[in-house]
Each structure stands twice: as C-alpha cells, then as structure tokens.
Design a protein around this motif. Structure first.
Motif, PDB file in Angstrom:
ATOM      1  N   MET A   1       0.850  -1.191   0.000  1.00  0.00           N
ATOM      2  CA  MET A   1       0.000   0.000   0.000  1.00  0.00           C
ATOM      3  C   MET A   1       0.885   1.239   0.000  1.00  0.00           C
ATOM      4  O   MET A   1       1.656   1.450   0.926  1.00  0.00           O
ATOM      5  CB  MET A   1      -0.903  -0.029   1.243  1.00  0.00           C
ATOM      6  N   GLY A   2       0.774   2.084  -0.976  1.00  0.00           N
ATOM      7  CA  GLY A   2       1.676   3.210  -1.110  1.00  0.00           C
ATOM      8  C   GLY A   2       1.230   4.442  -0.370  1.00  0.00           C
ATOM      9  O   GLY A   2       0.876   5.434  -0.980  1.00  0.00           O
ATOM     10  N   THR A   3       1.209   4.400   0.953  1.00  0.00           N
ATOM     11  CA  THR A   3       0.844   5.601   1.702  1.00  0.00           C
ATOM     12  C   THR A   3       2.087   6.433   1.947  1.00  0.00           C
ATOM     13  O   THR A   3       3.171   5.910   2.076  1.00  0.00           O
ATOM     14  CB  THR A   3       0.223   5.253   3.077  1.00  0.00           C
ATOM     15  N   HIS A   4       1.899   7.739   1.976  1.00  0.00           N
ATOM     16  CA  HIS A   4       3.008   8.593   2.390  1.00  0.00           C
ATOM     17  C   HIS A   4       2.514   9.495   3.506  1.00  0.00           C
ATOM     18  O   HIS A   4       1.363   9.897   3.526  1.00  0.00           O
ATOM     19  CB  HIS A   4       3.557   9.398   1.212  1.00  0.00           C
ATOM     20  N   THR A   5       3.370   9.760   4.448  1.00  0.00           N
ATOM     21  CA  THR A   5       2.986  10.538   5.620  1.00  0.00           C
ATOM     22  C   THR A   5       2.686  11.976   5.218  1.00  0.00           C
ATOM     23  O   THR A   5       3.433  12.583   4.471  1.00  0.00           O
ATOM     24  CB  THR A   5       4.111  10.500   6.664  1.00  0.00           C
ATOM     25  N   GLU A   6       1.605  12.488   5.721  1.00  0.00           N
ATOM     26  CA  GLU A   6       1.203  13.858   5.420  1.00  0.00           C
ATOM     27  C   GLU A   6       1.410  14.767   6.615  1.00  0.00           C
ATOM     28  O   GLU A   6       1.688  15.927   6.473  1.00  0.00           O
ATOM     29  CB  GLU A   6      -0.296  13.883   5.059  1.00  0.00           C
ATOM     30  N   GLY A   7       1.219  14.251   7.806  1.00  0.00           N
ATOM     31  CA  GLY A   7       1.269  15.101   8.975  1.00  0.00           C
ATOM     32  C   GLY A   7       0.769  14.326  10.171  1.00  0.00           C
ATOM     33  O   GLY A   7       0.748  13.100  10.155  1.00  0.00           O
ATOM     34  N   SER A   8       0.361  15.071  11.192  1.00  0.00           N
ATOM     35  CA  SER A   8      -0.064  14.387  12.406  1.00  0.00           C
ATOM     36  C   SER A   8      -1.170  15.159  13.115  1.00  0.00           C
ATOM     37  O   SER A   8      -1.480  16.298  12.783  1.00  0.00           O
ATOM     38  CB  SER A   8       1.133  14.207  13.331  1.00  0.00           C
ATOM     39  N   VAL A   9      -1.751  14.490  14.112  1.00  0.00           N
ATOM     40  CA  VAL A   9      -2.808  15.057  14.946  1.00  0.00           C
ATOM     41  C   VAL A   9      -2.140  15.850  16.070  1.00  0.00           C
ATOM     42  O   VAL A   9      -1.379  15.301  16.849  1.00  0.00           O
ATOM     43  CB  VAL A   9      -3.696  13.935  15.531  1.00  0.00           C
ATOM     44  N   ASP A  10      -2.426  17.148  16.118  1.00  0.00           N
ATOM     45  CA  ASP A  10      -1.833  18.041  17.107  1.00  0.00           C
ATOM     46  C   ASP A  10      -2.714  18.164  18.357  1.00  0.00           C
ATOM     47  O   ASP A  10      -2.213  18.311  19.462  1.00  0.00           O
ATOM     48  CB  ASP A  10      -1.654  19.426  16.473  1.00  0.00           C
ATOM     49  N   ALA A  11      -4.029  18.147  18.149  1.00  0.00           N
ATOM     50  CA  ALA A  11      -4.979  18.287  19.256  1.00  0.00           C
ATOM     51  C   ALA A  11      -6.321  17.691  18.836  1.00  0.00           C
ATOM     52  O   ALA A  11      -6.627  17.637  17.646  1.00  0.00           O
ATOM     53  CB  ALA A  11      -5.152  19.759  19.639  1.00  0.00           C
ATOM     54  N   ILE A  12      -7.103  17.251  19.821  1.00  0.00           N
ATOM     55  CA  ILE A  12      -8.449  16.709  19.590  1.00  0.00           C
ATOM     56  C   ILE A  12      -9.404  17.446  20.526  1.00  0.00           C
ATOM     57  O   ILE A  12      -9.116  17.569  21.723  1.00  0.00           O
ATOM     58  CB  ILE A  12      -8.518  15.197  19.889  1.00  0.00           C
ATOM     59  N   HIS A  13     -10.511  17.927  19.972  1.00  0.00           N
ATOM     60  CA  HIS A  13     -11.514  18.619  20.787  1.00  0.00           C
ATOM     61  C   HIS A  13     -12.918  18.156  20.402  1.00  0.00           C
ATOM     62  O   HIS A  13     -13.209  17.960  19.227  1.00  0.00           O
ATOM     63  CB  HIS A  13     -11.421  20.134  20.594  1.00  0.00           C
ATOM     64  N   ILE A  14     -13.755  18.029  21.405  1.00  0.00           N
ATOM     65  CA  ILE A  14     -15.176  17.764  21.175  1.00  0.00           C
ATOM     66  C   ILE A  14     -15.987  18.717  22.050  1.00  0.00           C
ATOM     67  O   ILE A  14     -15.461  19.272  23.012  1.00  0.00           O
ATOM     68  CB  ILE A  14     -15.565  16.301  21.511  1.00  0.00           C
ATOM     69  N   ALA A  15     -17.244  18.897  21.686  1.00  0.00           N
ATOM     70  CA  ALA A  15     -18.175  19.654  22.530  1.00  0.00           C
ATOM     71  C   ALA A  15     -19.438  18.820  22.649  1.00  0.00           C
ATOM     72  O   ALA A  15     -19.958  18.338  21.645  1.00  0.00           O
ATOM     73  CB  ALA A  15     -18.489  21.013  21.918  1.00  0.00           C
ATOM     74  N   PRO A  16     -19.942  18.628  23.862  1.00  0.00           N
ATOM     75  CA  PRO A  16     -21.115  17.771  24.035  1.00  0.00           C
ATOM     76  C   PRO A  16     -22.384  18.319  23.382  1.00  0.00           C
ATOM     77  O   PRO A  16     -23.264  17.567  23.004  1.00  0.00           O
ATOM     78  CB  PRO A  16     -21.281  17.667  25.554  1.00  0.00           C
ATOM     79  N   GLU A  17     -22.474  19.633  23.241  1.00  0.00           N
ATOM     80  CA  GLU A  17     -23.641  20.215  22.558  1.00  0.00           C
ATOM     81  C   GLU A  17     -23.247  21.519  21.887  1.00  0.00           C
ATOM     82  O   GLU A  17     -22.177  22.071  22.169  1.00  0.00           O
ATOM     83  CB  GLU A  17     -24.792  20.429  23.542  1.00  0.00           C
ATOM     84  N   ASP A 157      -1.012  10.873  16.358  1.00  0.00           N
ATOM     85  CA  ASP A 157      -1.229   9.919  15.256  1.00  0.00           C
ATOM     86  C   ASP A 157      -0.877  10.542  13.916  1.00  0.00           C
ATOM     87  O   ASP A 157      -1.054  11.750  13.714  1.00  0.00           O
ATOM     88  CB  ASP A 157      -2.699   9.465  15.207  1.00  0.00           C
ATOM     89  N   GLN A 158      -0.433   9.704  12.995  1.00  0.00           N
ATOM     90  CA  GLN A 158      -0.108  10.140  11.638  1.00  0.00           C
ATOM     91  C   GLN A 158      -1.386  10.318  10.823  1.00  0.00           C
ATOM     92  O   GLN A 158      -2.389   9.648  11.062  1.00  0.00           O
ATOM     93  CB  GLN A 158       0.775   9.097  10.946  1.00  0.00           C
ATOM     94  N   ILE A 159      -1.307  11.233   9.855  1.00  0.00           N
ATOM     95  CA  ILE A 159      -2.371  11.423   8.861  1.00  0.00           C
ATOM     96  C   ILE A 159      -1.742  11.106   7.524  1.00  0.00           C
ATOM     97  O   ILE A 159      -0.763  11.733   7.128  1.00  0.00           O
ATOM     98  CB  ILE A 159      -2.889  12.865   8.881  1.00  0.00           C
ATOM     99  N   ALA A 160      -2.287  10.093   6.837  1.00  0.00           N
ATOM    100  CA  ALA A 160      -1.673   9.645   5.578  1.00  0.00           C
ATOM    101  C   ALA A 160      -2.748   9.420   4.516  1.00  0.00           C
ATOM    102  O   ALA A 160      -3.776   8.799   4.780  1.00  0.00           O
ATOM    103  CB  ALA A 160      -0.896   8.350   5.806  1.00  0.00           C
ATOM    104  N   VAL A 161      -2.491   9.951   3.326  1.00  0.00           N
ATOM    105  CA  VAL A 161      -3.393   9.722   2.200  1.00  0.00           C
ATOM    106  C   VAL A 161      -3.286   8.263   1.781  1.00  0.00           C
ATOM    107  O   VAL A 161      -2.206   7.687   1.745  1.00  0.00           O
ATOM    108  CB  VAL A 161      -3.029  10.660   1.024  1.00  0.00           C
ATOM    109  N   LEU A 162      -4.433   7.658   1.469  1.00  0.00           N
ATOM    110  CA  LEU A 162      -4.454   6.239   1.069  1.00  0.00           C
ATOM    111  C   LEU A 162      -4.369   6.103  -0.442  1.00  0.00           C
ATOM    112  O   LEU A 162      -4.823   6.968  -1.166  1.00  0.00           O
ATOM    113  CB  LEU A 162      -5.723   5.566   1.581  1.00  0.00           C
TER     114      LEU A 162
END
Length: 162
Positions: A1-17, A157-162
C-alpha cells in the motif's frame, strides 16, 4: 500500500452540545458515518445538524480538521491569539494542507476518512472569539470530513493519504 505521511494530529476537541465549551482529549473513538464519540455532531446536536439550506448530510460533517499553522497565521496577520479549542473544529493537524485532502481518502490513526467540503469560517465563530477572526481565516477554515471506517484517533497519530 503506497501511503506517504502527510502530517499528524496536534490536538483533539469535542463539545457535548452546540455552543458548549470545547473539551480537549488525548484520544477519541471515530465512528463511521456518525462522528466522534461524545461530540455534538455524533448525537446530531451540532449547530449545522439538519440545518435548512445546508446541503451536507450530518455524516459528511462527522469530523472537522483544522491546521495548527492557521492559528499562527491569524496571530501574525490579525494579532489575534487563538487556542486550538477556539476554532471549534475537532482535530487540529500539523504539517498537512487539509484542503489537499478534499475528495481524498486518508487515514487518521485507526480511522479511515474522506474529505468532503472545505469549511469557510462563520460569523458564529467570530461571535465566540473576536472581530477579525473571520477575515483572517478566509480559505483557512478547515475541512468537513466523513468517517468511512471506525477507529481510535490519538494526539500524535499520523495522517496519511491512502
């Protein structure tokens, strides 16, 4: 599978409403065609859920990406300092041009996603932050994403195009 690294997750945020304060997480479960567990859009309670005149179904806004670099640009151009929670997108990325993920399938951690629509910043965001944010973020508002297959997403986590 020819994936190449694009970047990464810097922060994760959610809001309940809609309008609730964004909560910072180190990891979250992304559920296909639903969203992030615990987030307002997962339970169809977001500002854009089922909104009249919006052409995107909720599953196409399951997740939103935003570039950490855009925060630096806003600070430089508008003198406005924003925290990653302030832009109200779910995942802040590092070293990836999120608009290049439009119409692409890509992996974030254990989840497979597809870029659906470029998000332009809205007046709602400016009302929650300060004047000037809207103009500073034009064409840098992030990306609406559909979750194709479920998985865990963690900061670093890495972000990679598939």
């Amino acid at each position: 599978m020819g994936t190449h690294t694009e970047g990464s997750v810097d922060a994760i945020h959610i809001a309940p409403e809609a309008g609730a304060e964004m909560q910072s997480l180190t990891d979250v479960r992304a559920v296909a065609d639903r969203g992030l567990e615990g987030d307002r859009y997962f339970d169809r309670a977001g500002s854009w859920s089922g909104e009249k005149g919006r052409d995107l179904p909720p599953e196409d806004r399951a997740l939103t990406l935003f570039e950490a670099e855009a925060l630096d640009i806003v600070e430089r151009d508008a003198g406005i300092e924003l925290e990653p929670a302030d832009h109200r997108r779910n995942i802040t990325t590092r070293n990836v041009a999120v608009d290049h993920l439009l119409d692409e399938r890509f992996q974030i951690g254990g989840a497979v996603c597809e870029g659906i629509e470029i998000c332009e910043p809205c007046a709602y965001l400016e009302s929650l932050t300060e004047e000037g944010v809207l103009s500073a973020l034009v064409h840098r508002g992030g990306l609406n994403v559909r979750i194709v297959s479920s998985g865990e997403i963690s900061v670093g986590d890495q972000i990679a195009v598939l």
